[in-house]
Design a protein around this motif. Structure first.
Motif, PDB file in Angstrom:
ATOM      1  N   ARG A  25      -1.107  13.465  18.951  1.00 33.56           N
ATOM      2  CA  ARG A  25      -0.715  14.782  18.455  1.00 33.56           C
ATOM      3  C   ARG A  25      -1.023  14.898  16.960  1.00 33.56           C
ATOM      4  NH1 ARG A  25       4.760  15.780  20.440  1.00 33.56           N
ATOM      5  NH2 ARG A  25       3.709  16.401  22.338  1.00 33.56           N
ATOM      6  N   ASP A  28      -4.769  15.273  16.535  1.00 35.03           N
ATOM      7  CA  ASP A  28      -5.215  16.612  16.919  1.00 35.03           C
ATOM      8  C   ASP A  28      -4.893  17.638  15.831  1.00 35.03           C
ATOM      9  OD1 ASP A  28      -6.176  15.615  19.313  1.00 35.03           O
ATOM     10  OD2 ASP A  28      -4.446  16.297  20.491  1.00 35.03           O
ATOM     11  N   TRP A  29      -3.699  17.554  15.266  1.00 31.12           N
ATOM     12  CA  TRP A  29      -3.310  18.495  14.215  1.00 31.12           C
ATOM     13  C   TRP A  29      -4.090  18.251  12.929  1.00 31.12           C
ATOM     14  CZ3 TRP A  29      -1.160  23.050  14.331  1.00 31.12           C
ATOM     15  CH2 TRP A  29      -0.410  23.419  15.459  1.00 31.12           C
ATOM     16  N   ARG A 138       5.820  20.580  23.807  1.00 28.91           N
ATOM     17  CA  ARG A 138       5.050  21.603  24.515  1.00 28.91           C
ATOM     18  C   ARG A 138       4.724  22.771  23.585  1.00 28.91           C
ATOM     19  NH1 ARG A 138       1.078  22.886  27.471  1.00 28.91           N
ATOM     20  NH2 ARG A 138       1.373  24.673  28.808  1.00 28.91           N
ATOM     21  N   GLU A 141       1.878  21.774  21.434  1.00 32.52           N
ATOM     22  CA  GLU A 141       0.617  21.828  22.185  1.00 32.52           C
ATOM     23  C   GLU A 141       0.120  23.267  22.304  1.00 32.52           C
ATOM     24  OE1 GLU A 141       1.588  20.074  25.933  1.00 32.52           O
ATOM     25  OE2 GLU A 141       1.715  18.046  25.110  1.00 32.52           O
ATOM     26  N   GLU A 145      -3.289  24.933  20.775  1.00 34.65           N
ATOM     27  CA  GLU A 145      -4.239  25.646  21.634  1.00 34.65           C
ATOM     28  C   GLU A 145      -4.508  27.047  21.080  1.00 34.65           C
ATOM     29  OE1 GLU A 145      -4.344  27.641  26.070  1.00 34.65           O
ATOM     30  OE2 GLU A 145      -3.217  25.789  25.816  1.00 34.65           O
TER      31      GLU A 145
END
Length: 172
Positions: A25, A28-29, A138, A141, A145
Motif C-alpha cells: 500500500r 502504491d501511494w 478498503r 484502495e 483507484e
C-alpha cells in the motif's frame, strides 16, 4: 500444545500478511504521488484554468479533485470529519506552485496515514461521501483507484495544451 502452535502460526502468518499489505500500500501511494507530481510538472502554467468543454472541471480543478479526495479519505481513516487545511483553493487553483505545494502536503499526510495503525484497522467501518461503510484499508484502495482514474482524465487536458504527458510510472 498443538492448538497453541496452530494459533501462534496463524497469528504470525496474519501479521506477515498485514505487513505485506501495508508495504504494498505504501509503495502504491508513493508511486501515485510520483505520478501526480510529474503530471503537475508537465502542466503549462497557462493551462490551470483550461476546460476542454463548458461545464467540466478546469485542469487545476482535476488535480484538486484527485488531491482533495485523497485528503478526505485519509482524514476519515484517522477518524476525523475533516482533514487539516493544507492549502488555500483561492490560491492553488490559480497558481501552479501553490497547487504543487498543496499536492505535496496532502501526499505527505496520506502517506503518514497509510503507514499508521489506523490504515490496517479492519474492525472499524465507516462511510465516506455517503457511500456504504467500509474498513480503512478498503477506503484507501478506493481512493487510490479514483486517483489513478482521474489522473488519466488529465491526459487530454495536457495534450490540448500542447504538453506531453509524462510516462506513467507503472509497477510492471
Amino acid at each position: 500444545m498443538k492448538i497453541l502452535t496452530i494459533v501462534l502460526v496463524g497469528l504470525v502468518a496474519g501479521s506477515l500478511h498485514a505487513q505485506t499489505v501495508s508495504s504494498s500500500r505504501v509503495t502504491d501511494w508513493e508511486r501515485n504521488r510520483h505520478n501526480v507530481l510529474a503530471y503537475l510538472d508537465a502542466m503549462p502554467d497557462s493551462a490551470l484554468e483550461f476546460r476542454p468543454t463548458p461545464g467540466v472541471r478546469t485542469l487545476a480543478g482535476q488535480f484538486d479533485h484527485i488531491i482533495s479526495t485523497n485528503l478526505d479519505v485519509a482524514a476519515a481513516v484517522r477518524g476525523l470529519a475533516h482533514g487539516p487545511v493544507l492549502g488555500d483553493s483561492s490560491k492553488f487553483l490559480h497558481d501552479k506552485a501553490a497547487l504543487k505545494a498543496y499536492a505535496t502536503a496532502v501526499y505527505d499526510y496520506v502517506l503518514e496515514t497509510v503507514r499508521s495503525p489506523a490504515a490496517a484497522d479492519t474492525t472499524r467501518k465507516f462511510p465516506v461521501y455517503g457511500q456504504p461503510p467500509e474498513a480503512a484499508g478498503r477506503w484507501l484502495e478506493l481512493s487510490l483507484e479514483h486517483s489513478v482514474w482521474t489522473l488519466g482524465q488529465v491526459v487530454p487536458y495536457l495534450r490540448l495544451n500542447h504538453a506531453t504527458p509524462p510516462a506513467y510510472d507503472i509497477p510492471f
